[in-house]
Design an enzyme around this catalytic site. Structure first.
Site, PDB file in Angstrom:
ATOM      1  N   TYR A 144       0.810  -1.223   0.000  1.00 17.66           N
ATOM      2  CA  TYR A 144       0.000   0.000   0.000  1.00 17.66           C
ATOM      3  C   TYR A 144       0.839   1.266   0.000  1.00 17.66           C
ATOM      4  O   TYR A 144       0.361   2.346  -0.291  1.00 17.66           O
ATOM      5  CB  TYR A 144      -0.954   0.023   1.204  1.00 17.66           C
ATOM      6  CG  TYR A 144      -2.006  -1.079   1.186  1.00 17.66           C
ATOM      7  CD1 TYR A 144      -2.161  -1.899   0.078  1.00 17.66           C
ATOM      8  CD2 TYR A 144      -2.828  -1.294   2.275  1.00 17.66           C
ATOM      9  CE1 TYR A 144      -3.088  -2.910   0.062  1.00 17.66           C
ATOM     10  CE2 TYR A 144      -3.781  -2.305   2.265  1.00 17.66           C
ATOM     11  CZ  TYR A 144      -3.899  -3.115   1.162  1.00 17.66           C
ATOM     12  OH  TYR A 144      -4.825  -4.120   1.148  1.00 17.66           O
ATOM     13  N   LYS A 194       4.074 -15.544   1.947  1.00 19.39           N
ATOM     14  CA  LYS A 194       3.981 -16.243   0.662  1.00 19.39           C
ATOM     15  C   LYS A 194       5.423 -16.476   0.231  1.00 19.39           C
ATOM     16  O   LYS A 194       5.846 -16.068  -0.865  1.00 19.39           O
ATOM     17  CB  LYS A 194       3.183 -15.359  -0.312  1.00 19.39           C
ATOM     18  CG  LYS A 194       2.769 -16.008  -1.605  1.00 19.39           C
ATOM     19  CD  LYS A 194       1.716 -17.073  -1.452  1.00 19.39           C
ATOM     20  CE  LYS A 194       1.473 -17.749  -2.795  1.00 19.39           C
ATOM     21  NZ  LYS A 194       0.734 -19.007  -2.674  1.00 19.39           N
ATOM     22  N   ASP A 226      -2.387 -18.298   1.400  1.00 18.28           N
ATOM     23  CA  ASP A 226      -3.535 -18.944   0.738  1.00 18.28           C
ATOM     24  C   ASP A 226      -4.054 -20.096   1.588  1.00 18.28           C
ATOM     25  O   ASP A 226      -5.269 -20.298   1.709  1.00 18.28           O
ATOM     26  CB  ASP A 226      -3.177 -19.400  -0.691  1.00 18.28           C
ATOM     27  CG  ASP A 226      -1.805 -20.054  -0.795  1.00 18.28           C
ATOM     28  OD1 ASP A 226      -0.994 -19.914   0.145  1.00 18.28           O
ATOM     29  OD2 ASP A 226      -1.541 -20.721  -1.814  1.00 18.28           O
ATOM     30  N   ASP A 250      -4.738  -7.145   5.923  1.00 18.95           N
ATOM     31  CA  ASP A 250      -5.998  -6.465   5.616  1.00 18.95           C
ATOM     32  C   ASP A 250      -7.072  -7.514   5.293  1.00 18.95           C
ATOM     33  O   ASP A 250      -8.191  -7.488   5.819  1.00 18.95           O
ATOM     34  CB  ASP A 250      -5.756  -5.549   4.397  1.00 18.95           C
ATOM     35  CG  ASP A 250      -6.894  -4.580   4.155  1.00 18.95           C
ATOM     36  OD1 ASP A 250      -7.842  -4.557   4.968  1.00 18.95           O
ATOM     37  OD2 ASP A 250      -6.835  -3.850   3.149  1.00 18.95           O
ATOM     38  N   ASP A 254     -10.146  -9.210   8.051  1.00 15.32           N
ATOM     39  CA  ASP A 254     -11.576  -9.082   7.736  1.00 15.32           C
ATOM     40  C   ASP A 254     -12.238 -10.457   7.683  1.00 15.32           C
ATOM     41  O   ASP A 254     -13.357 -10.639   8.150  1.00 15.32           O
ATOM     42  CB  ASP A 254     -11.784  -8.364   6.393  1.00 15.32           C
ATOM     43  CG  ASP A 254     -11.962  -6.862   6.582  1.00 15.32           C
ATOM     44  OD1 ASP A 254     -11.549  -6.358   7.649  1.00 15.32           O
ATOM     45  OD2 ASP A 254     -12.496  -6.204   5.672  1.00 15.32           O
TER      46      ASP A 254
END
Ligand code: NAD
Length: 359
Positions: A144, A194, A226, A250, A254
């Site tokens: 970001y 990852k 994943d 993020d 959620d």
């Protein structure tokens, strides 16, 4: 002599003032019991600040936050300010204050009170006696904030890229926050990355495993993001504390919050190198129910409990707030958003009074 703690309070917009008032009520009850004087300074942020001063984050607000021991925030935003340009919207105040406080670690617990199991989409046998996961998300680096660009190629196609970039010190500091939290809980930490594909993840893994040598009492494991997305639904109870970079955090925070089924119950904390933490519920300003005394203040009250735990080392007081909430739920009181058959529906003020009276 009583301990004195200065708290900057930003009620914000919509349901913000209603829910923050309940957290203050509960903190005052704690103050009496634990010989602590909470000194509040109420300041403007978000839409309320735009209306009063023309800017979402006035200088007086920043100064008051920097002079405080911790910051408590309700929520900001609403349709009234939706058409303003990005940097003048209420949310710009939120990003601004996070930056001013330098809070790089976002703590997002996903806690499911056993009394509210039916609010979750997961089967009761998967949830067992409830859920209590803590996700630590890096908040001011990575994809970001890395270099991003868009260019038009000679053949007329558009090309765009974002960069996931981290350096050792950024990973070290969030790793230490995560290990410290794991130490305060069940001494179990999962690194989510990852590293089978991304170079930045390989650096994360190297650095986090190096820091682990300082925390031999904490059990560290690593899992690909994943797989984590899947495991959170399959068997969430395998997780305790998880640490991950900004974008992965993020998304999985959620996902984890949805396992608990009720947005109104969940708190968050944002911590930095300095001692000033920012505490707020994860939900927004809920303009659709503002001013009706029906909002659920539990997420904000739980945020105040996090403040006691992480900014002031008042673990017993934090535990007491959490158990007061549990007792009120045990007695069958519910706000509208978590109402179940056979329970007693109460408003925002009333549930705040009930929780404070259990302290
Ligand atoms: P929201 O979280 O405000 O509301 C989503 C839904 O959940 C609504 O139906 C609302 O009534 C309900 N809800 C939320 N909190 C509740 C509570 N404590 N008790 C009972 N019900 C609750 O999200 P939204 O509607 O997408 O956004 C509304 C405004 O909030 C927007 O302006 C948005 O930008 C802003 N927002 C602010 C923050 C923040 O301040 N950190 C976060 C998210 C959204």
């Amino acid at each position: 002599m009583a301990r004195n703690i200065k708290i900057a309070v930003m009620p914000g917009d919509g349901i913000g003032p209603e829910i923050v008032n309940q957290a203050i009520k509960v903190l005052n009850a704690i103050g009496k019991k634990y010989d602590t004087n909470f000194e509040y300074k109420e300041v403007l942020m978000g839409g309320a600040a735009i209306d009063a001063t023309g800017t979402p984050l006035p200088k007086e607000t920043v100064d008051a936050c920097l002079e405080s021991d911790a910051v408590l925030l309700g929520a900001v935003g609403g349709p009234k300010w939706d058409n303003l340009p990005g940097n003048q919207r209420p949310e710009a105040g939120l990003l601004g204050i996070r930056k001013e406080l330098g809070v790089f670690a976002n703590l997002r617990p996903a806690v499911l009170f056993p009394q509210l199991k039916s609010a979750s989409n997961l089967k009761p046998e998967v949830l067992g006696d409830g859920l209590d996961i803590m996700i630590v998300r890096e908040l001011i680096g990575g994809l970001y904030f890395g270099e991003k660009k868009r260019v038009t190629l000679e053949n007329g196609e558009e090309k765009a890229w974002d960069t996931m970039v981290y350096q050792t010190s950024e990973i070290e500091r969030i790793a230490r926050v995560s290990f410290d939290i794991a130490r305060k809980r069940n001494k179990k930490l999962t690194l989510v990355d990852k590293s089978n594909v991304l170079e930045s993840s390989r650096l994360w893994k190297e650095v986090v495993y190096k820091i682990a040598e300082e925390y031999t009492d904490v059990e560290l494991n690593q899992m690909y993001v994943d797989n984590v997305a899947m495991q959170l639904i399959r068997w969430p109870k395998q997780f305790d504390v998880m640490v991950t970079e900004n974008t992965f955090g993020d998304i999985i925070s959620d996902e984890a919050s949805m396992l608990t089924g009720s947005l109104g119950n969940l708190p968050s904390a944002s911590l930095g190198d300095g001692k000033i933490g920012l505490y707020e519920p994860i939900h927004g300003s809920a303009p659709d129910i503002a001013g009706q005394d029906i909002a659920n203040p539990i997420g904000t009250i739980m945020s105040a409990a996090m403040m006691l735990r992480y900014s002031f080392d008042m673990d017993d007081a934090a535990d007491e707030i959490e158990s007061a909430i549990s007792k009120v739920l045990d007695k069958g009181y519910r706000t509208a958003d978590i109402m179940q058959e056979g329970m007693t529906k109460v408003g925002c003020e009333k549930i705040g009074d009930l929780i404070a009276s259990e302290i």
